[in-house]
Design a protein around this motif. Structure first.
Motif, PDB file in Angstrom:
ATOM      1  N   GLU A   3     -53.393  21.293 -67.039  1.00 13.44           N
ATOM      2  CA  GLU A   3     -52.519  20.205 -67.454  1.00 13.44           C
ATOM      3  C   GLU A   3     -52.920  19.720 -68.834  1.00 13.44           C
ATOM      4  OE1 GLU A   3     -53.020  16.542 -65.301  1.00 13.44           O
ATOM      5  OE2 GLU A   3     -54.953  17.140 -64.547  1.00 13.44           O
ATOM      6  N   ARG A   6     -53.197  13.515 -71.297  1.00 13.49           N
ATOM      7  CA  ARG A   6     -52.617  12.416 -70.532  1.00 13.49           C
ATOM      8  C   ARG A   6     -53.641  11.296 -70.506  1.00 13.49           C
ATOM      9  NH1 ARG A   6     -55.528  12.113 -66.244  1.00 13.49           N
ATOM     10  NH2 ARG A   6     -56.649  13.936 -65.504  1.00 13.49           N
ATOM     11  N   ASP A 170     -39.805  12.433 -59.994  1.00 10.49           N
ATOM     12  CA  ASP A 170     -40.552  12.241 -61.237  1.00 10.49           C
ATOM     13  C   ASP A 170     -41.822  13.084 -61.192  1.00 10.49           C
ATOM     14  OD1 ASP A 170     -41.896  11.380 -63.467  1.00 10.49           O
ATOM     15  OD2 ASP A 170     -42.139   9.307 -62.795  1.00 10.49           O
ATOM     16  N   SER A 172     -44.329  13.401 -63.243  1.00  7.95           N
ATOM     17  CA  SER A 172     -45.574  12.705 -63.583  1.00  7.95           C
ATOM     18  C   SER A 172     -46.111  11.911 -62.394  1.00  7.95           C
ATOM     19  CB  SER A 172     -45.375  11.790 -64.802  1.00  7.95           C
ATOM     20  OG  SER A 172     -44.421  10.789 -64.516  1.00  7.95           O
ATOM     21  N   GLN A 173     -45.192  11.351 -61.590  1.00 12.64           N
ATOM     22  CA  GLN A 173     -45.633  10.600 -60.409  1.00 12.64           C
ATOM     23  C   GLN A 173     -46.124  11.537 -59.320  1.00 12.64           C
ATOM     24  OE1 GLN A 173     -45.887   7.103 -60.138  1.00 12.64           O
ATOM     25  NE2 GLN A 173     -47.153   7.866 -58.430  1.00 12.64           N
ATOM     26  N   GLN A 176     -49.559  12.493 -60.295  1.00  6.38           N
ATOM     27  CA  GLN A 176     -50.510  11.397 -60.100  1.00  6.38           C
ATOM     28  C   GLN A 176     -50.854  11.228 -58.627  1.00  6.38           C
ATOM     29  OE1 GLN A 176     -52.303   9.923 -62.254  1.00  6.38           O
ATOM     30  NE2 GLN A 176     -53.280   8.524 -60.808  1.00  6.38           N
TER      31      GLN A 176
END
Length: 217
Positions: A3, A6, A170, A172-173, A176
């Motif tokens: 990744e 971030r 999403d 990115s969520q 996470q």
């Protein structure tokens, strides 16, 4: 490719990311420390036949990971079911699309078969190492893998976006949420367990790199 940049999420995931980024070459990531071998990926000339091999072998690996997670030889594997990052079903749709375009979809080749067998055996006795492969396989696809996919689509697919590069919700969520799960699982590990996990990163890169390079064949 792991990744990209971030905001830090803390915990063990940051350690996994740091080790992975150092294994990149400079043309892959700013934090890369390895020398490039051969052409930088931005100058690759993929073929349809090679790309199909890449997709087929990738699907085999993702199918294998799904089976491992659902069988759950170790309880912590169950944490990573149904995260939204799953790719096998999307890849199946893409391969069906290629068939509809008149292309012949090959059988899995040595890189995909070897990697699937390796992680299957690993998962039965070494959860730390298996989770290293889980992390690097899924997270690399959401970062460098997407960049390569876009480049390939521009070169040989008339910019068609495959399902392999689409997620529900999403992204990115979703990422996470998985980072938090990884950190929670690692809280129960000793320092030796964590180091053992990190030491598996290079093997993950080697196996995934062999599959990635199929698109040039």
């Amino acid at each position: 490719m792991a990744e990209g940049r971030r905001s830090g999420s803390g915990g063990f995931v940051d350690e996994m990311r740091s080790v992975a980024m150092k294994l990149h070459t400079r043309d892959q990531a700013r934090e890369g420390e390895k020398q490039s071998q051969g052409k930088p990926w931005r100058k690759w000339e993929p073929t349809i036949d090679g790309y199909l091999k890449f997709l087929v072998d990738s699907k085999m690996v993702y199918d294998t990971i799904d089976i491992i997670l659902h069988k759950a030889d170790f309880p912590e594997y169950a944490e990573f079911r149904n995260t939204g990052l799953e790719r096998a079903e999307n890849l199946a749709k893409d391969l069906e699309w290629f068939k509809e375009q008149g292309h012949s979809v090959p059988e899995p080749s040595t890189p995909g078969v070897d990697y699937s067998l390796y992680i299957e055996e690993l998962s039965k006795e070494d959860p730390q190492s298996f989770i290293c492969h889980f992390y690097n396989t899924y997270f690399a696809h959401t970062a460098g893998g997407r960049m390569i996919g876009k480049k390939v689509a521009a070169k040989i697919l008339n910019n068609k976006e495959l399902e392999f590069y689409k997620w529900d919700g999403d992204l990115s969520q979703l990422l996470q949420n998985v980072r938090e799960k990884l950190n929670r699982v690692a809280e129960n590990w000793t320092r030796d367990d964590k180091d053992h996990c990190l030491e598996e990163t290079e093997k993950s890169f080697k196996f995934n790199g062999d599959i990635l390079h199929l698109m040039l064949t």
